[in-house]
Write a protein that holds these residues in place. Structure first.
Motif, PDB file in Angstrom:
ATOM      1  N   LEU A 158      20.341 -11.133   0.128  1.00  0.00           N
ATOM      2  CA  LEU A 158      18.943 -11.144   0.548  1.00  0.00           C
ATOM      3  C   LEU A 158      18.827 -12.166   1.672  1.00  0.00           C
ATOM      4  O   LEU A 158      18.800 -13.373   1.415  1.00  0.00           O
ATOM      5  N   LYS A 159      18.777 -11.679   2.918  1.00  0.00           N
ATOM      6  CA  LYS A 159      18.959 -12.542   4.086  1.00  0.00           C
ATOM      7  C   LYS A 159      17.672 -12.925   4.791  1.00  0.00           C
ATOM      8  O   LYS A 159      17.717 -13.367   5.933  1.00  0.00           O
ATOM      9  N   SER A 160      16.552 -12.759   4.123  1.00  0.00           N
ATOM     10  CA  SER A 160      15.275 -13.180   4.704  1.00  0.00           C
ATOM     11  C   SER A 160      14.252 -13.288   3.584  1.00  0.00           C
ATOM     12  O   SER A 160      14.462 -12.767   2.482  1.00  0.00           O
ATOM     13  N   THR A 161      13.135 -13.944   3.887  1.00  0.00           N
ATOM     14  CA  THR A 161      12.072 -14.018   2.887  1.00  0.00           C
ATOM     15  C   THR A 161      11.494 -12.636   2.626  1.00  0.00           C
ATOM     16  O   THR A 161      11.095 -12.326   1.506  1.00  0.00           O
ATOM     17  N   GLY A 162      11.478 -11.781   3.649  1.00  0.00           N
ATOM     18  CA  GLY A 162      11.006 -10.407   3.473  1.00  0.00           C
ATOM     19  C   GLY A 162      11.904  -9.617   2.543  1.00  0.00           C
ATOM     20  O   GLY A 162      11.422  -8.866   1.694  1.00  0.00           O
ATOM     21  N   ALA A 163      13.220  -9.779   2.707  1.00  0.00           N
ATOM     22  CA  ALA A 163      14.171  -9.080   1.829  1.00  0.00           C
ATOM     23  C   ALA A 163      14.035  -9.577   0.392  1.00  0.00           C
ATOM     24  O   ALA A 163      14.109  -8.788  -0.555  1.00  0.00           O
ATOM     25  N   LEU A 164      13.815 -10.876   0.238  1.00  0.00           N
ATOM     26  CA  LEU A 164      13.634 -11.437  -1.104  1.00  0.00           C
ATOM     27  C   LEU A 164      12.354 -10.898  -1.740  1.00  0.00           C
ATOM     28  O   LEU A 164      12.349 -10.492  -2.904  1.00  0.00           O
ATOM     29  N   ALA A 165      11.268 -10.862  -0.959  1.00  0.00           N
ATOM     30  CA  ALA A 165      10.003 -10.323  -1.474  1.00  0.00           C
ATOM     31  C   ALA A 165      10.153  -8.850  -1.852  1.00  0.00           C
ATOM     32  O   ALA A 165       9.643  -8.413  -2.893  1.00  0.00           O
ATOM     33  N   ALA A 166      10.869  -8.096  -1.042  1.00  0.00           N
ATOM     34  CA  ALA A 166      11.093  -6.679  -1.343  1.00  0.00           C
ATOM     35  C   ALA A 166      11.916  -6.513  -2.620  1.00  0.00           C
ATOM     36  O   ALA A 166      11.669  -5.597  -3.418  1.00  0.00           O
ATOM     37  N   PHE A 167      12.888  -7.398  -2.835  1.00  0.00           N
ATOM     38  CA  PHE A 167      13.696  -7.354  -4.051  1.00  0.00           C
ATOM     39  C   PHE A 167      12.819  -7.608  -5.275  1.00  0.00           C
ATOM     40  O   PHE A 167      12.941  -6.923  -6.293  1.00  0.00           O
ATOM     41  N   TYR A 168      11.915  -8.586  -5.177  1.00  0.00           N
ATOM     42  CA  TYR A 168      10.979  -8.839  -6.275  1.00  0.00           C
ATOM     43  C   TYR A 168      10.149  -7.588  -6.561  1.00  0.00           C
ATOM     44  O   TYR A 168      10.016  -7.176  -7.715  1.00  0.00           O
ATOM     45  N   ARG A 169       9.600  -6.998  -5.506  1.00  0.00           N
ATOM     46  CA  ARG A 169       8.743  -5.815  -5.689  1.00  0.00           C
ATOM     47  C   ARG A 169       9.521  -4.634  -6.259  1.00  0.00           C
ATOM     48  O   ARG A 169       9.068  -3.995  -7.207  1.00  0.00           O
ATOM     49  N   SER A 170      10.676  -4.344  -5.692  1.00  0.00           N
ATOM     50  CA  SER A 170      11.413  -3.138  -6.104  1.00  0.00           C
ATOM     51  C   SER A 170      11.949  -3.246  -7.521  1.00  0.00           C
ATOM     52  O   SER A 170      12.228  -2.227  -8.159  1.00  0.00           O
ATOM     53  N   ASN A 171      12.083  -4.470  -8.020  1.00  0.00           N
ATOM     54  CA  ASN A 171      12.589  -4.668  -9.387  1.00  0.00           C
ATOM     55  C   ASN A 171      11.501  -5.124 -10.352  1.00  0.00           C
ATOM     56  O   ASN A 171      11.788  -5.511 -11.474  1.00  0.00           O
ATOM     57  N   ASP A 172      10.242  -5.067  -9.875  1.00  0.00           N
ATOM     58  CA  ASP A 172       9.087  -5.434 -10.691  1.00  0.00           C
ATOM     59  C   ASP A 172       9.254  -6.825 -11.307  1.00  0.00           C
ATOM     60  O   ASP A 172       9.007  -7.037 -12.502  1.00  0.00           O
ATOM     61  N   LEU A 173       9.670  -7.771 -10.462  1.00  0.00           N
ATOM     62  CA  LEU A 173       9.872  -9.154 -10.914  1.00  0.00           C
ATOM     63  C   LEU A 173       8.607  -9.966 -10.643  1.00  0.00           C
ATOM     64  O   LEU A 173       7.894  -9.724  -9.677  1.00  0.00           O
ATOM     65  N   ARG A 174       8.368 -10.957 -11.477  1.00  0.00           N
ATOM     66  CA  ARG A 174       7.214 -11.852 -11.351  1.00  0.00           C
ATOM     67  C   ARG A 174       7.700 -13.273 -11.077  1.00  0.00           C
ATOM     68  O   ARG A 174       8.593 -13.753 -11.743  1.00  0.00           O
TER      69      ARG A 174
END
Length: 175
Positions: A158-174
């Motif tokens: 996860l090479k950016s804050t956007g990629a990290l945010a997308a990972f949270y969203r796509s995996n339904d993480l809180r």
């Protein structure tokens, strides 16, 4: 890469203040994994980040990786090979240096109950840590990238804050 593909023992690596502990706790809650923050094992509780003796840290580390379901955040490269022998997946965070510096200052000044904090400790701004984030991190990023490429386990970078945010969203993480 799905969370299922990363398996029940996940290592999270990346520069200081990149969000490793926050992600570890989110994965812990979502997947029923034990969150292990290596900073808490490496440093003595109720101190201002005083390291444990190396052999004591190694014993705590080796005991933690014996578990069947965990997510472990931190680098501590000296023990990485042992950790990877037990891991089933790896996540590499690589947010920009400015973000890491911002997060460090925010946690020192405003976060009384941050994830991965030392028991009984309080983060304070230290010039050595600012210097580490702004100068040593560049070499560390390159080293982490090389290590990550050599890992044969299921992995995600996860090479950016956007990629990290997308990972949270796509995996339904809180958070």
């Amino acid at each position: 890469m799905t969370l299922d593909e990363l398996g029940p023992r996940i290592c999270i690596m990346g520069p200081s203040n990149s969000g490793k502990s926050t992600l570890a706790d989110a994965l812990s809650q979502a997947r029923g994994l034990t969150a292990i923050h290596l900073d808490q094992l490496h440093h003595l509780p109720h101190t201002d980040w005083i390291p444990r003796p190396a052999d004591e840290f190694a014993v705590l580390h080796d005991g933690a990786i014996l578990g069947s379901r965990w997510v472990m955040d931190g680098n501590y490269s000296r023990l990485l090979a042992r950790r990877l022998e037990r891991a089933t997946g790896v996540i590499l965070l690589d947010v920009p240096t400015a973000v890491s510096l911002y997060r460090y200052l925010k946690r020192c000044w405003f976060d009384d109950d941050r994830r991965g904090a030392l028991e009984g400790g309080r983060d304070t701004v230290k010039w050595a840590m600012i210097r580490h984030i702004t100068t040593a991190t560049r070499a560390s990023r390159a080293r982490y990238a090389r290590m990550f490429e050599e890992i044969s386990l299921p992995k995600v970078a996860l090479k950016s804050t956007g990629a990290l945010a997308a990972f949270y969203r796509s995996n339904d993480l809180r958070r």
